[in-house]
Design a protein around this motif. Structure first.
Motif, PDB file in Angstrom:
ATOM      1  N   LEU A  99     -32.596 -47.636  41.486  1.00 24.03           N
ATOM      2  CA  LEU A  99     -31.458 -48.047  42.305  1.00 24.03           C
ATOM      3  C   LEU A  99     -30.147 -47.909  41.535  1.00 24.03           C
ATOM      4  CD1 LEU A  99     -32.787 -51.186  44.236  1.00 24.03           C
ATOM      5  CD2 LEU A  99     -32.271 -48.913  45.155  1.00 24.03           C
ATOM      6  N   SER A 100     -30.184 -48.145  40.228  1.00 18.97           N
ATOM      7  CA  SER A 100     -28.985 -47.943  39.409  1.00 18.97           C
ATOM      8  C   SER A 100     -28.573 -46.477  39.425  1.00 18.97           C
ATOM      9  CB  SER A 100     -29.246 -48.407  37.976  1.00 18.97           C
ATOM     10  OG  SER A 100     -29.522 -49.792  37.924  1.00 18.97           O
ATOM     11  N   MET A 101     -29.562 -45.593  39.394  1.00 17.05           N
ATOM     12  CA  MET A 101     -29.284 -44.164  39.500  1.00 17.05           C
ATOM     13  C   MET A 101     -28.577 -43.850  40.823  1.00 17.05           C
ATOM     14  SD  MET A 101     -32.002 -41.013  39.902  1.00 17.05           S
ATOM     15  CE  MET A 101     -32.371 -41.544  41.581  1.00 17.05           C
ATOM     16  N   VAL A 102     -29.076 -44.426  41.910  1.00 17.99           N
ATOM     17  CA  VAL A 102     -28.479 -44.178  43.226  1.00 17.99           C
ATOM     18  C   VAL A 102     -27.048 -44.717  43.284  1.00 17.99           C
ATOM     19  CG1 VAL A 102     -28.689 -44.617  45.699  1.00 17.99           C
ATOM     20  CG2 VAL A 102     -30.735 -44.209  44.339  1.00 17.99           C
ATOM     21  N   ALA A 103     -26.803 -45.851  42.629  1.00 18.38           N
ATOM     22  CA  ALA A 103     -25.450 -46.419  42.614  1.00 18.38           C
ATOM     23  C   ALA A 103     -24.473 -45.468  41.939  1.00 18.38           C
ATOM     24  CB  ALA A 103     -25.462 -47.766  41.901  1.00 18.38           C
ATOM     25  N   VAL A 104     -24.899 -44.857  40.836  1.00 19.83           N
ATOM     26  CA  VAL A 104     -24.036 -43.890  40.143  1.00 19.83           C
ATOM     27  C   VAL A 104     -23.806 -42.669  41.026  1.00 19.83           C
ATOM     28  CG1 VAL A 104     -23.808 -42.391  38.124  1.00 19.83           C
ATOM     29  CG2 VAL A 104     -24.763 -44.683  37.866  1.00 19.83           C
ATOM     30  N   MET A 105     -24.861 -42.184  41.659  1.00 19.02           N
ATOM     31  CA  MET A 105     -24.722 -41.043  42.566  1.00 19.02           C
ATOM     32  C   MET A 105     -23.723 -41.333  43.682  1.00 19.02           C
ATOM     33  SD  MET A 105     -28.617 -39.673  43.097  1.00 19.02           S
ATOM     34  CE  MET A 105     -29.425 -38.622  41.893  1.00 19.02           C
ATOM     35  N   VAL A 148     -23.491 -37.227  36.483  1.00 16.68           N
ATOM     36  CA  VAL A 148     -24.855 -36.680  36.375  1.00 16.68           C
ATOM     37  C   VAL A 148     -25.492 -37.105  35.062  1.00 16.68           C
ATOM     38  CG1 VAL A 148     -26.229 -34.569  36.234  1.00 16.68           C
ATOM     39  CG2 VAL A 148     -24.332 -34.714  37.865  1.00 16.68           C
ATOM     40  N   TRP A 149     -24.735 -37.007  33.974  1.00 16.23           N
ATOM     41  CA  TRP A 149     -25.283 -37.395  32.673  1.00 16.23           C
ATOM     42  C   TRP A 149     -25.664 -38.868  32.645  1.00 16.23           C
ATOM     43  CZ3 TRP A 149     -20.423 -35.036  29.914  1.00 16.23           C
ATOM     44  CH2 TRP A 149     -20.408 -33.647  30.139  1.00 16.23           C
ATOM     45  N   ILE A 150     -24.910 -39.703  33.380  1.00 13.91           N
ATOM     46  CA  ILE A 150     -25.210 -41.138  33.406  1.00 13.91           C
ATOM     47  C   ILE A 150     -26.447 -41.427  34.246  1.00 13.91           C
ATOM     48  CG2 ILE A 150     -24.365 -43.407  34.132  1.00 13.91           C
ATOM     49  CD1 ILE A 150     -21.530 -42.386  33.495  1.00 13.91           C
ATOM     50  N   TRP A 151     -26.493 -40.847  35.475  1.00 13.48           N
ATOM     51  CA  TRP A 151     -27.646 -41.192  36.315  1.00 13.48           C
ATOM     52  C   TRP A 151     -28.947 -40.643  35.745  1.00 13.48           C
ATOM     53  CZ3 TRP A 151     -30.741 -37.442  38.142  1.00 13.48           C
ATOM     54  CH2 TRP A 151     -30.239 -36.263  38.656  1.00 13.48           C
ATOM     55  N   GLN A 152     -28.862 -39.572  34.967  1.00  7.05           N
ATOM     56  CA  GLN A 152     -30.079 -39.044  34.357  1.00  7.05           C
ATOM     57  C   GLN A 152     -30.708 -40.046  33.387  1.00  7.05           C
ATOM     58  OE1 GLN A 152     -29.932 -34.194  34.373  1.00  7.05           O
ATOM     59  NE2 GLN A 152     -28.998 -35.196  32.624  1.00  7.05           N
ATOM     60  N   LEU A 153     -29.896 -40.856  32.733  1.00  8.61           N
ATOM     61  CA  LEU A 153     -30.426 -41.865  31.815  1.00  8.61           C
ATOM     62  C   LEU A 153     -31.219 -42.921  32.577  1.00  8.61           C
ATOM     63  CD1 LEU A 153     -27.327 -42.337  29.473  1.00  8.61           C
ATOM     64  CD2 LEU A 153     -29.369 -40.942  29.066  1.00  8.61           C
ATOM     65  N   PHE A 154     -30.673 -43.385  33.705  1.00  2.22           N
ATOM     66  CA  PHE A 154     -31.408 -44.347  34.522  1.00  2.22           C
ATOM     67  C   PHE A 154     -32.688 -43.727  35.089  1.00  2.22           C
ATOM     68  CE2 PHE A 154     -27.079 -46.235  34.933  1.00  2.22           C
ATOM     69  CZ  PHE A 154     -27.384 -47.508  34.467  1.00  2.22           C
ATOM     70  N   GLY A 186     -36.812 -35.504  28.767  1.00  2.00           N
ATOM     71  CA  GLY A 186     -35.970 -34.334  28.988  1.00  2.00           C
ATOM     72  C   GLY A 186     -34.657 -34.675  29.665  1.00  2.00           C
ATOM     73  N   TYR A 187     -34.675 -35.650  30.581  1.00  2.00           N
ATOM     74  CA  TYR A 187     -33.432 -36.050  31.245  1.00  2.00           C
ATOM     75  C   TYR A 187     -32.469 -36.693  30.254  1.00  2.00           C
ATOM     76  CZ  TYR A 187     -35.107 -35.079  35.966  1.00  2.00           C
ATOM     77  OH  TYR A 187     -35.560 -34.455  37.103  1.00  2.00           O
ATOM     78  N   ALA A 188     -33.005 -37.546  29.382  1.00  2.00           N
ATOM     79  CA  ALA A 188     -32.153 -38.172  28.374  1.00  2.00           C
ATOM     80  C   ALA A 188     -31.604 -37.135  27.398  1.00  2.00           C
ATOM     81  CB  ALA A 188     -32.941 -39.243  27.622  1.00  2.00           C
TER      82      ALA A 188
END
Length: 239
Positions: A99-105, A148-154, A186-188
């Motif tokens: 959900l944190s990823m979706v918030a960044v998106m 993108v770089w931020i949501w990839q971490l989540f 790989g995402y990180a």
């Protein structure tokens, strides 16, 4: 809906698999195809001109983002209930990470809206010269990339946790769990490579290999949900 009443059922799994594939298709269109067709590297003025000329495609990309994000919210809740019996804590952590990823998106759509307005509305910031408007568009595009770089971490954190849950559940092939847990790195690495260490060639190669592993694992898991579903326990079968 009756199909959503039992997280251990095959019908429930099929819905989750369909959502996964919806995310893959809409996300691939919005994140990969549209930017590739519109963006011109190191030439923000040309990018603005392309957006103005291809408004429909740009807006379709935003539409793809919206479909992807709404599907993400639904699949997050479904995955939480699918694996809550395995570990409520890990399942909750995985859900919050996704959900944190979706918030960044979602926040990234502000930058898309700003770039679209710069490209299509001459009255917007009319006091700025054309080069200044292009520079602003370049800044917003860069901030979108940072998103993108931020949501990839989540998402990496979510996939590690989901992989562990798959391994612990015994309801799905363990290969998917191992692939997600290991490949999620790989995402990180992709975020680290793009933001801080683009000159480290070995890091770039490592992220490509790991992203291939995690992508295959995700697609395999989605198809398994859609076509096979979880292994039915004796208790579930009796019910």
């Amino acid at each position: 809906m009756q199909a959503l009443s039992n997280p251990e059922s095959r019908n429930y799994a099929r819905i989750a698999g369909a959502l996964y594939l919806t995310i893959a298709v809409s996300g691939g269109f919005a994140i990969a195809y549209v930017p590739e067709a519109i963006n011109v590297a190191d030439d923000p003025a040309a990018t603005l001109a392309n957006i103005s000329a291809m408004r429909g495609l740009f807006l379709a990309g935003i539409g793809g983002d919206v479909v992807m994000m709404l599907s993400e919210v639904l699949i997050t809740v479904m995955l939480f209930f699918m694996f809550r019996g395995v570990s409520p804590t890990l399942s909750g952590m995985a859900a919050l990470a996704r959900l944190s990823m979706v918030a960044v998106m979602s926040a990234m759509l502000f930058f898309s809206a700003a770039v679209f307005t710069l490209a299509t509305d001459a009255s917007f910031l009319s006091g700025f010269t054309a080069p200044e408007r292009a520079s602003l568009a370049e800044l917003f595009t860069y901030l979108d990339a940072v998103g993108v770089w931020i949501w990839q971490l989540f998402f990496a954190l979510h996939l590690v946790l989901l992989g562990i849950l798959i391994l612990k559940s015994g309801a799905y092939p363990r290969l998917f769990g191992y692939g997600m847990t290991i490949g999620a790195i790989g995402y990180a690495l992709d975020s680290l490579y793009a933001f801080a260490l683009p000159e480290v060639t070995l890091l770039g190669l490592a992220r490509i290999g790991l992203l291939a592993i995690v992508t295959l694992s995700e697609v395999g898991f989605a198809l398994w949900l859609l076509l096979r579903g979880p292994r039915v326990s004796d208790k579930t079968a009796a019910a």
